[in-house]
Design a protein around this motif. Sequence first.
Motif, PDB file in Angstrom:
ATOM      1  N   ALA A   1      62.760 -24.580 -40.845  1.00  0.00           N
ATOM      2  CA  ALA A   1      63.432 -23.664 -39.916  1.00  0.00           C
ATOM      3  C   ALA A   1      64.925 -23.629 -40.192  1.00  0.00           C
ATOM      4  CB  ALA A   1      63.161 -24.088 -38.472  1.00  0.00           C
ATOM      5  N   ARG A   2      65.489 -24.792 -40.496  1.00  0.00           N
ATOM      6  CA  ARG A   2      66.927 -24.845 -40.799  1.00  0.00           C
ATOM      7  C   ARG A   2      67.237 -24.038 -42.053  1.00  0.00           C
ATOM      8  NH1 ARG A   2      66.479 -30.273 -39.170  1.00  0.00           N
ATOM      9  NH2 ARG A   2      66.393 -31.064 -41.305  1.00  0.00           N
ATOM     10  N   ARG A   3      66.352 -24.185 -43.043  1.00  0.00           N
ATOM     11  CA  ARG A   3      66.577 -23.443 -44.288  1.00  0.00           C
ATOM     12  C   ARG A   3      66.466 -21.931 -44.060  1.00  0.00           C
ATOM     13  NH1 ARG A   3      62.981 -25.763 -47.073  1.00  0.00           N
ATOM     14  NH2 ARG A   3      61.384 -24.146 -47.008  1.00  0.00           N
ATOM     15  N   MET A   4      65.462 -21.575 -43.282  1.00  0.00           N
ATOM     16  CA  MET A   4      65.267 -20.153 -43.008  1.00  0.00           C
ATOM     17  C   MET A   4      66.451 -19.579 -42.233  1.00  0.00           C
ATOM     18  SD  MET A   4      63.231 -17.595 -43.414  1.00  0.00           S
ATOM     19  CE  MET A   4      61.610 -18.265 -43.788  1.00  0.00           C
ATOM     20  N   MET A   5      66.902 -20.338 -41.245  1.00  0.00           N
ATOM     21  CA  MET A   5      68.031 -19.870 -40.448  1.00  0.00           C
ATOM     22  C   MET A   5      69.277 -19.720 -41.317  1.00  0.00           C
ATOM     23  SD  MET A   5      70.882 -20.343 -38.555  1.00  0.00           S
ATOM     24  CE  MET A   5      71.145 -22.075 -38.841  1.00  0.00           C
ATOM     25  N   ALA A   6      69.442 -20.683 -42.234  1.00  0.00           N
ATOM     26  CA  ALA A   6      70.609 -20.611 -43.120  1.00  0.00           C
ATOM     27  C   ALA A   6      70.532 -19.367 -44.006  1.00  0.00           C
ATOM     28  CB  ALA A   6      70.677 -21.869 -43.981  1.00  0.00           C
ATOM     29  N   GLU A   7      69.336 -19.040 -44.449  1.00  0.00           N
ATOM     30  CA  GLU A   7      69.213 -17.860 -45.314  1.00  0.00           C
ATOM     31  C   GLU A   7      69.418 -16.571 -44.521  1.00  0.00           C
ATOM     32  OE1 GLU A   7      66.372 -19.770 -48.777  1.00  0.00           O
ATOM     33  OE2 GLU A   7      65.693 -17.984 -47.727  1.00  0.00           O
ATOM     34  N   TYR A   8      68.916 -16.535 -43.302  1.00  0.00           N
ATOM     35  CA  TYR A   8      69.182 -15.349 -42.474  1.00  0.00           C
ATOM     36  C   TYR A   8      70.682 -15.199 -42.223  1.00  0.00           C
ATOM     37  CZ  TYR A   8      64.233 -14.689 -41.362  1.00  0.00           C
ATOM     38  OH  TYR A   8      62.890 -14.431 -41.427  1.00  0.00           O
ATOM     39  N   SER A   9      71.294 -16.327 -41.974  1.00  0.00           N
ATOM     40  CA  SER A   9      72.737 -16.305 -41.731  1.00  0.00           C
ATOM     41  C   SER A   9      73.478 -15.817 -42.981  1.00  0.00           C
ATOM     42  CB  SER A   9      73.208 -17.705 -41.341  1.00  0.00           C
ATOM     43  OG  SER A   9      74.575 -17.695 -41.053  1.00  0.00           O
ATOM     44  N   ARG A  10      72.967 -16.248 -44.116  1.00  0.00           N
ATOM     45  CA  ARG A  10      73.587 -15.815 -45.375  1.00  0.00           C
ATOM     46  C   ARG A  10      73.409 -14.311 -45.575  1.00  0.00           C
ATOM     47  NH1 ARG A  10      74.612 -18.668 -50.372  1.00  0.00           N
ATOM     48  NH2 ARG A  10      73.545 -20.502 -49.582  1.00  0.00           N
ATOM     49  N   MET A  11      72.228 -13.815 -45.243  1.00  0.00           N
ATOM     50  CA  MET A  11      71.995 -12.370 -45.375  1.00  0.00           C
ATOM     51  C   MET A  11      72.977 -11.592 -44.501  1.00  0.00           C
ATOM     52  SD  MET A  11      69.694 -12.002 -47.594  1.00  0.00           S
ATOM     53  CE  MET A  11      70.282 -13.540 -48.313  1.00  0.00           C
TER      54      MET A  11
ATOM     55  N   GLU B   1      80.131  -8.724 -58.446  1.00  0.00           N
ATOM     56  CA  GLU B   1      78.736  -8.562 -58.836  1.00  0.00           C
ATOM     57  C   GLU B   1      77.812  -8.800 -57.646  1.00  0.00           C
ATOM     58  OE1 GLU B   1      77.692  -7.421 -61.509  1.00  0.00           O
ATOM     59  OE2 GLU B   1      75.576  -7.960 -61.655  1.00  0.00           O
ATOM     60  N   ARG B   2      78.144  -9.788 -56.853  1.00  0.00           N
ATOM     61  CA  ARG B   2      77.311 -10.074 -55.701  1.00  0.00           C
ATOM     62  C   ARG B   2      77.361  -8.919 -54.700  1.00  0.00           C
ATOM     63  NH1 ARG B   2      78.651 -15.131 -52.070  1.00  0.00           N
ATOM     64  NH2 ARG B   2      80.087 -13.662 -51.123  1.00  0.00           N
ATOM     65  N   VAL B   3      78.564  -8.404 -54.492  1.00  0.00           N
ATOM     66  CA  VAL B   3      78.701  -7.272 -53.567  1.00  0.00           C
ATOM     67  C   VAL B   3      77.866  -6.103 -54.045  1.00  0.00           C
ATOM     68  CG1 VAL B   3      80.315  -5.482 -52.820  1.00  0.00           C
ATOM     69  CG2 VAL B   3      80.940  -7.889 -52.608  1.00  0.00           C
ATOM     70  N   LYS B   4      77.896  -5.875 -55.324  1.00  0.00           N
ATOM     71  CA  LYS B   4      77.152  -4.733 -55.857  1.00  0.00           C
ATOM     72  C   LYS B   4      75.650  -4.943 -55.714  1.00  0.00           C
ATOM     73  CE  LYS B   4      76.764  -1.558 -59.603  1.00  0.00           C
ATOM     74  NZ  LYS B   4      76.345  -0.648 -58.521  1.00  0.00           N
ATOM     75  N   ILE B   5      75.214  -6.136 -56.004  1.00  0.00           N
ATOM     76  CA  ILE B   5      73.778  -6.407 -55.880  1.00  0.00           C
ATOM     77  C   ILE B   5      73.337  -6.287 -54.424  1.00  0.00           C
ATOM     78  CG2 ILE B   5      72.049  -8.239 -56.074  1.00  0.00           C
ATOM     79  CD1 ILE B   5      73.511  -9.179 -58.602  1.00  0.00           C
ATOM     80  N   VAL B   6      74.134  -6.860 -53.532  1.00  0.00           N
ATOM     81  CA  VAL B   6      73.781  -6.764 -52.110  1.00  0.00           C
ATOM     82  C   VAL B   6      73.782  -5.309 -51.660  1.00  0.00           C
ATOM     83  CG1 VAL B   6      74.544  -7.332 -49.771  1.00  0.00           C
ATOM     84  CG2 VAL B   6      74.620  -9.075 -51.563  1.00  0.00           C
TER      85      VAL B   6
ATOM     86  N   ILE C   1      70.119 -15.734 -54.190  1.00  0.00           N
ATOM     87  CA  ILE C   1      70.260 -16.937 -53.369  1.00  0.00           C
ATOM     88  C   ILE C   1      70.087 -18.184 -54.226  1.00  0.00           C
ATOM     89  CG2 ILE C   1      69.264 -18.239 -51.450  1.00  0.00           C
ATOM     90  CD1 ILE C   1      68.388 -15.547 -50.266  1.00  0.00           C
ATOM     91  N   GLN C   2      69.100 -18.116 -55.116  1.00  0.00           N
ATOM     92  CA  GLN C   2      68.835 -19.287 -55.955  1.00  0.00           C
ATOM     93  C   GLN C   2      69.972 -19.529 -56.936  1.00  0.00           C
ATOM     94  OE1 GLN C   2      65.045 -18.337 -57.637  1.00  0.00           O
ATOM     95  NE2 GLN C   2      63.899 -18.942 -55.807  1.00  0.00           N
ATOM     96  N   ASP C   3      70.579 -18.437 -57.381  1.00  0.00           N
ATOM     97  CA  ASP C   3      71.677 -18.579 -58.338  1.00  0.00           C
ATOM     98  C   ASP C   3      72.919 -19.200 -57.714  1.00  0.00           C
ATOM     99  OD1 ASP C   3      70.181 -17.616 -60.329  1.00  0.00           O
ATOM    100  OD2 ASP C   3      71.054 -15.600 -60.361  1.00  0.00           O
ATOM    101  N   GLU C   4      73.084 -18.934 -56.455  1.00  0.00           N
ATOM    102  CA  GLU C   4      74.301 -19.393 -55.815  1.00  0.00           C
ATOM    103  C   GLU C   4      74.242 -20.892 -55.600  1.00  0.00           C
ATOM    104  OE1 GLU C   4      75.972 -17.226 -52.727  1.00  0.00           O
ATOM    105  OE2 GLU C   4      76.273 -15.533 -54.090  1.00  0.00           O
ATOM    106  N   GLN C   5      75.240 -21.553 -56.065  1.00  0.00           N
ATOM    107  CA  GLN C   5      75.241 -23.012 -56.010  1.00  0.00           C
ATOM    108  C   GLN C   5      75.859 -23.540 -54.735  1.00  0.00           C
ATOM    109  OE1 GLN C   5      73.689 -24.839 -58.331  1.00  0.00           O
ATOM    110  NE2 GLN C   5      73.121 -22.860 -59.211  1.00  0.00           N
ATOM    111  N   GLU C   6      76.675 -22.720 -54.135  1.00  0.00           N
ATOM    112  CA  GLU C   6      77.402 -23.213 -52.973  1.00  0.00           C
ATOM    113  C   GLU C   6      76.431 -23.468 -51.821  1.00  0.00           C
ATOM    114  OE1 GLU C   6      80.112 -20.178 -52.062  1.00  0.00           O
ATOM    115  OE2 GLU C   6      78.593 -18.746 -51.459  1.00  0.00           O
TER     116      GLU C   6
END
Lengths: 385, 220
Positions: free
Chosen positions: A35-45, B127-132, B190-195
């Motif tokens: 759930a934490r991972r999913m929430m983090a990804e939604y937040s990232r989106m 590049e990220r902005v463009k992909i998004v 997402i997988q590419d991003e290391q941060e």
Amino acid sequence: MNETEQLSLSRYVDGDLSPLERKKVEAMLDADPAARRMMAEYSRMSQYVKELPRDPLNEDLVPLIRVTLARKRRFATLPAKSPLLAGLLAASVLIATFTISYVALPRGSDRGVTSVPGSRVEITGSKPSAVREEHSVETTAADDHLPPIAGTSEIAAISAPPESPNVAMALSQSATRLGEQQLAENKVPSQLEDRFLQFRKATDSTDRKHSFRLHVPSASERQIDSILSVIGRFRTTDSSVLERKTIGENKKLSLSFVALIPTGRMADFRAALRRLPGIDVEQDKPESFFSKLDAGNSKDIRFVESVELDRATRSFGQTPPSTASDTAPPPLKKSPDHDVPDAISQPLKVEAGNEADSGTLDEVTILIRTDPLSVGKQAPPTRPD
Amino acid sequence: MADDRTDEEWVQRYLAGESEAFDHIVRRTQDRLYPTVLRIAGSREEALDVLQETYLKVFRNISRFQHGCSFYTWIYRIAVNQAISSRRKRRLPILNLSRSSETGTHEFEPIDKDAPLAGLEKMVQDERVKIVDDTLRSLPPAWTAVLVMCDFDELRYDEIAAVLDIPIGTVRSRIHRAREELRKRLEPLIQDEQEPPPPPPPPQDSKPGRFSPKAGRPGH
């Protein structure tokens, strides 16, 4: 994690939860790493979309709006019973044909754009109408979208191309009957008025577009995507249809579309195509849809018969009803989950294939030119009021 | 010269017969509307068309604008719906991000070899902005629109519901589905991003909203 829990996470990111719901979600986050991972990804989106640049307009739309509104105003002041109104819907036929057909190489056999030697794009097209360019009275600066203001001299352009007397005559007669019908009712619906504006806009761009056929006998999917991206950048917004089909099991694919490319951008369009690596663009060759028609090859051609002007003219191209009571328009098409407020922006045209051979790669659109403004007196642009 | 009149005041002046007021209305709103319309419509050309249609509708219906409501909310609603409608009329080629990422290149735009060499960080960011951006545009128009309104314009769910004239429950599920689809399509990125992923947002009762401090149907 079920979908309800995922939905809660998405709402949590947006701060849409009640305090009680939020506590539940936070408890779930504490207990469940997924759930934490999913929430983090939604937040990232959410963050990704937030970070998209707010591109500046860098253009003043007022001149554009003024000219369009001036045209609308002049149209609205046309005498309702002028005999010239019968010519309101006089038609000319213009065609935009775009067809790309190609045979896609098996996936994986070609990942590099340049790795398909001999790929070739053949462009054939008709020249733009010289008549229309001669009669443009006024153009707006730096904008391809807005049509020039029509002058009375443009009546000359409301005629069929010489190659197509029969088709144009039939369409013109049908259109004229429609105009007379509107005249008999002594009304021009506001929706129709608006549709004329849109229609005018499209048909004005029609005089600046070409009839083309693109043929790519052998290309990779990447190359086709590249071509598509170029077309997407140059085509105008109205009456564009893009379709990608897979034919048979041999991976023969056809991509057909009807698109309007402004003549002013044609050189750039060609240049952009030529810049695509691994694709050789041949010289243009004149190609006439009507010469095909005259040569009896009409079964290779799929017509677009229906032109949507508005509710009142939805059955355009069919025999007009004989009485006013028969003219009740069908209801507007509505999207199931979304309606434009005051929706009058229906597609300018719809496709209606006439039982063409299924194997054809040709797409032909017939656009009916209407020029309501050209039947009135020429008036200078006016301010919106 | 500073313009301290509100949108609504310019509407009043226009309705009172001052035709130049419409110019002010356009100029006051065009720059605010454009970024949103651009994100939904997908290209500058489309966005300009959408804006033109929007102002034509405003011109035609301005007498129906209800006083006491926010004019910008009203025109925003028209513009967003017009942009969605415009997108639906088109069929854009679907960007296959996975295929593009196999070669590490993004093929939608030709590489401009004449462009000045930018810093690596800037290039990655661009590049990220463009992909998004491309991926966002590849979503169904209604999904693009809700994400743009929610994240780009930071509207609350109830405001989005009012703009689209749909129930708030539909907004919730649509945003979730859109975001989930965006996440799936951007998985390679997402997988590419290391941060490390950004920290979770601080708890809050609700977004401040853009149109008004409290929920309400914009414009009406």
